[in-house]
Design a protein around this motif. Sequence first.
Motif, PDB file in Angstrom:
ATOM      1  N   GLN A 244      -0.376  48.441  38.561  1.00 18.30           N
ATOM      2  CA  GLN A 244       0.738  47.485  38.718  1.00 18.30           C
ATOM      3  C   GLN A 244       1.154  47.420  40.199  1.00 18.30           C
ATOM      4  OE1 GLN A 244       2.497  45.783  35.763  1.00 18.30           O
ATOM      5  NE2 GLN A 244       0.316  46.128  35.441  1.00 18.30           N
ATOM      6  N   ALA A 245       0.129  47.344  41.054  1.00 18.71           N
ATOM      7  CA  ALA A 245       0.386  47.410  42.494  1.00 18.71           C
ATOM      8  C   ALA A 245       0.195  46.056  43.157  1.00 18.71           C
ATOM      9  CB  ALA A 245      -0.582  48.409  43.132  1.00 18.71           C
ATOM     10  N   GLY A 246       0.947  45.812  44.234  1.00 16.50           N
ATOM     11  CA  GLY A 246       0.685  44.658  45.077  1.00 16.50           C
ATOM     12  C   GLY A 246      -0.575  44.942  45.886  1.00 16.50           C
ATOM     13  N   VAL A 247      -1.369  43.888  46.140  1.00 19.78           N
ATOM     14  CA  VAL A 247      -2.647  44.077  46.828  1.00 19.78           C
ATOM     15  C   VAL A 247      -2.670  43.261  48.121  1.00 19.78           C
ATOM     16  CG1 VAL A 247      -5.151  43.764  46.674  1.00 19.78           C
ATOM     17  CG2 VAL A 247      -3.858  44.449  44.635  1.00 19.78           C
ATOM     18  N   ALA A 248      -3.000  43.913  49.230  1.00 17.56           N
ATOM     19  CA  ALA A 248      -3.247  43.186  50.489  1.00 17.56           C
ATOM     20  C   ALA A 248      -4.724  43.359  50.796  1.00 17.56           C
ATOM     21  CB  ALA A 248      -2.386  43.751  51.607  1.00 17.56           C
ATOM     22  N   ASP A 249      -5.543  42.353  50.458  1.00 16.80           N
ATOM     23  CA  ASP A 249      -6.974  42.450  50.766  1.00 16.80           C
ATOM     24  C   ASP A 249      -7.230  41.799  52.119  1.00 16.80           C
ATOM     25  OD1 ASP A 249      -6.376  39.938  49.872  1.00 16.80           O
ATOM     26  OD2 ASP A 249      -8.295  39.623  48.896  1.00 16.80           O
ATOM     27  N   GLY A 250      -8.289  42.223  52.783  1.00 19.33           N
ATOM     28  CA  GLY A 250      -8.600  41.663  54.101  1.00 19.33           C
ATOM     29  C   GLY A 250      -7.593  42.071  55.156  1.00 19.33           C
ATOM     30  N   ALA A 251      -6.985  43.264  55.015  1.00 22.02           N
ATOM     31  CA  ALA A 251      -5.990  43.723  56.002  1.00 22.02           C
ATOM     32  C   ALA A 251      -6.655  43.891  57.361  1.00 22.02           C
ATOM     33  CB  ALA A 251      -5.379  45.047  55.546  1.00 22.02           C
ATOM     34  N   VAL A 252      -5.924  43.550  58.427  1.00 28.79           N
ATOM     35  CA  VAL A 252      -6.484  43.669  59.780  1.00 28.79           C
ATOM     36  C   VAL A 252      -5.643  44.552  60.692  1.00 28.79           C
ATOM     37  CG1 VAL A 252      -7.807  41.511  59.778  1.00 28.79           C
ATOM     38  CG2 VAL A 252      -5.397  41.477  60.447  1.00 28.79           C
TER      39      VAL A 252
ATOM     40  N   LYS B 176      -9.830  31.737  57.859  1.00 33.30           N
ATOM     41  CA  LYS B 176      -9.423  30.640  58.742  1.00 33.30           C
ATOM     42  C   LYS B 176      -8.018  30.867  59.303  1.00 33.30           C
ATOM     43  CE  LYS B 176     -10.875  27.076  55.908  1.00 33.30           C
ATOM     44  NZ  LYS B 176     -11.940  27.607  55.090  1.00 33.30           N
ATOM     45  N   ALA B 177      -7.273  31.776  58.663  1.00 31.31           N
ATOM     46  CA  ALA B 177      -5.890  31.996  59.112  1.00 31.31           C
ATOM     47  C   ALA B 177      -5.512  33.449  58.847  1.00 31.31           C
ATOM     48  CB  ALA B 177      -4.951  31.069  58.328  1.00 31.31           C
ATOM     49  N   PHE B 178      -4.382  33.850  59.411  1.00 33.96           N
ATOM     50  CA  PHE B 178      -3.831  35.167  59.093  1.00 33.96           C
ATOM     51  C   PHE B 178      -2.532  34.963  58.323  1.00 33.96           C
ATOM     52  CE2 PHE B 178      -6.268  36.137  62.995  1.00 33.96           C
ATOM     53  CZ  PHE B 178      -7.081  37.128  62.477  1.00 33.96           C
ATOM     54  N   ALA B 179      -2.232  35.904  57.442  1.00 39.36           N
ATOM     55  CA  ALA B 179      -0.963  35.857  56.722  1.00 39.36           C
ATOM     56  C   ALA B 179      -0.348  37.240  56.809  1.00 39.36           C
ATOM     57  CB  ALA B 179      -1.210  35.492  55.260  1.00 39.36           C
ATOM     58  N   THR B 180       0.970  37.287  56.840  1.00 40.87           N
ATOM     59  CA  THR B 180       1.630  38.585  56.736  1.00 40.87           C
ATOM     60  C   THR B 180       2.269  38.636  55.363  1.00 40.87           C
ATOM     61  OG1 THR B 180       2.012  38.653  59.101  1.00 40.87           O
ATOM     62  CG2 THR B 180       3.368  40.100  57.760  1.00 40.87           C
ATOM     63  N   VAL B 181       1.813  39.588  54.545  1.00 42.14           N
ATOM     64  CA  VAL B 181       2.315  39.645  53.164  1.00 42.14           C
ATOM     65  C   VAL B 181       3.214  40.866  53.001  1.00 42.14           C
ATOM     66  CG1 VAL B 181       0.380  38.418  52.104  1.00 42.14           C
ATOM     67  CG2 VAL B 181       0.236  40.889  52.395  1.00 42.14           C
ATOM     68  N   GLU B 182       4.236  40.710  52.163  1.00 48.49           N
ATOM     69  CA  GLU B 182       5.108  41.837  51.882  1.00 48.49           C
ATOM     70  C   GLU B 182       4.733  42.406  50.515  1.00 48.49           C
ATOM     71  OE1 GLU B 182       9.289  40.903  51.684  1.00 48.49           O
ATOM     72  OE2 GLU B 182       9.785  42.959  51.083  1.00 48.49           O
ATOM     73  N   LEU B 183       4.498  43.705  50.453  1.00 48.89           N
ATOM     74  CA  LEU B 183       4.211  44.353  49.174  1.00 48.89           C
ATOM     75  C   LEU B 183       5.513  44.971  48.676  1.00 48.89           C
ATOM     76  CD1 LEU B 183       0.744  46.059  49.911  1.00 48.89           C
ATOM     77  CD2 LEU B 183       1.223  43.770  49.081  1.00 48.89           C
ATOM     78  N   THR B 184       6.029  44.424  47.591  1.00 50.18           N
ATOM     79  CA  THR B 184       7.349  44.860  47.114  1.00 50.18           C
ATOM     80  C   THR B 184       7.250  45.870  45.973  1.00 50.18           C
ATOM     81  OG1 THR B 184       7.376  42.956  45.651  1.00 50.18           O
ATOM     82  CG2 THR B 184       8.512  42.701  47.753  1.00 50.18           C
ATOM     83  N   SER B 185       6.043  46.025  45.398  1.00 53.75           N
ATOM     84  CA  SER B 185       5.878  46.944  44.270  1.00 53.75           C
ATOM     85  C   SER B 185       5.913  48.394  44.762  1.00 53.75           C
ATOM     86  CB  SER B 185       4.529  46.667  43.598  1.00 53.75           C
ATOM     87  OG  SER B 185       3.526  46.659  44.594  1.00 53.75           O
ATOM     88  N   ALA B 186       6.135  49.334  43.823  1.00 53.89           N
ATOM     89  CA  ALA B 186       6.165  50.754  44.207  1.00 53.89           C
ATOM     90  C   ALA B 186       4.771  51.193  44.666  1.00 53.89           C
ATOM     91  CB  ALA B 186       6.624  51.595  43.024  1.00 53.89           C
TER      92      ALA B 186
END
Length: 323
Positions: free
Chosen positions: A112-120, A140-150
Amino acid sequence: MSVLVYAENAAGKFKKSTFEVVSYAKAVADQNNTNLIAISIGDVAADDLAVLGKYGAEKVLNVSNDKLKNFVNQAYASVIAEAAKAQGADVIVLSNSFSGRGLAPRVGVKLQAGVADGAVSLPDQNGEKFTVKKTAFSGKAFATVELTSANKVIALTPNSFKVVESGNTAQVEDFSVETKESDFKAMLKDIVQSTDKVSLPDAEIVVSGGRGLKGPENWGLLEELAGLLGAATACSKPVSDAGWRPHSEHVGQTGIAVSPNLYIAVGISGAIQHLAGISSSKVIVVINKDADAPFFKVADYGIVGDALEVLPKLIAAVKEYKA
Ligand code: FAD
């Protein structure tokens, strides 16, 4: 917070991307003043497992059983998730490799985890938020994602974090998990090594050719340059579609994504679908006879000229440099 890293092996040997991901996970553990635990699945020699300590792993969990000898997506994801639960790890780090891309979302679902794939880059944990910069839209782009799960899963883009030697040898422990039959619905039976050349996804230098090379008979030049540089060879989609090169060399949105330190594109126009697979490259060199070719817009260095004239000169220059 505690960190678990999956140490991927290929035929029982760790790859450079594994040392990168362990170094990265160690940096994440340091951010949180916690220790780093690694997990290895398959047949890896005890001495090789202990070497992970050099890159920051304090302990290595060794999962070795016949059923798990070859990579099985579901089963490996179950083992990693069970190990995370057993060790109380809430950040799980893996490589965004071919198998890591399959594992990350499956481990994410199981925990039940948030996933950040392709982290740089390393997570930013300032304040309350845990954010990770990652590639998006096929690079083609970069995104900054927030992982809110424990629980959090991070899959690191190969070649985006330097290998850092920060420790000694790790303590190796056997770890066993009850596997379920349902985890083995699809099985990998055998791996056939198609070539003994440098592996494209792991290559630090890639020499790639497009339709501008005119035909397969001119690939000798590209191979010679690649051989001199210790590089892998790659190609554009039309080249592999035409059968000039194997499909395993096709780079781009519908092919392999690479992130080498140096990408040399010869006679490739630079269509957006091709760029999608190479945009994480650190330095891009383009050789094209058309000064208006779109590839020059993303190039660090460019040579306007006929590939069949430029390549022999480049080969001669590299030979002279190496002599
Ligand atoms: P061309 O477009 O024909 O370009 C050849 C280039 O070589 C030109 O820039 C020309 O100036 C130059 N040239 C010609 N002669 C010489 C010479 N003597 N010396 C030096 N330069 C010369 N493509 C991919 O590569 N990867 C993908 O994953 C991919 N996925 C796709 C997915 C979709 C859904 C679609 C629609 C397309 C996809 N394509 C992909 C195709 C892509 O759009 C381009 O058609 C393709 O990348 C062009 O390949 P190319 O640059 O080798 O050939």
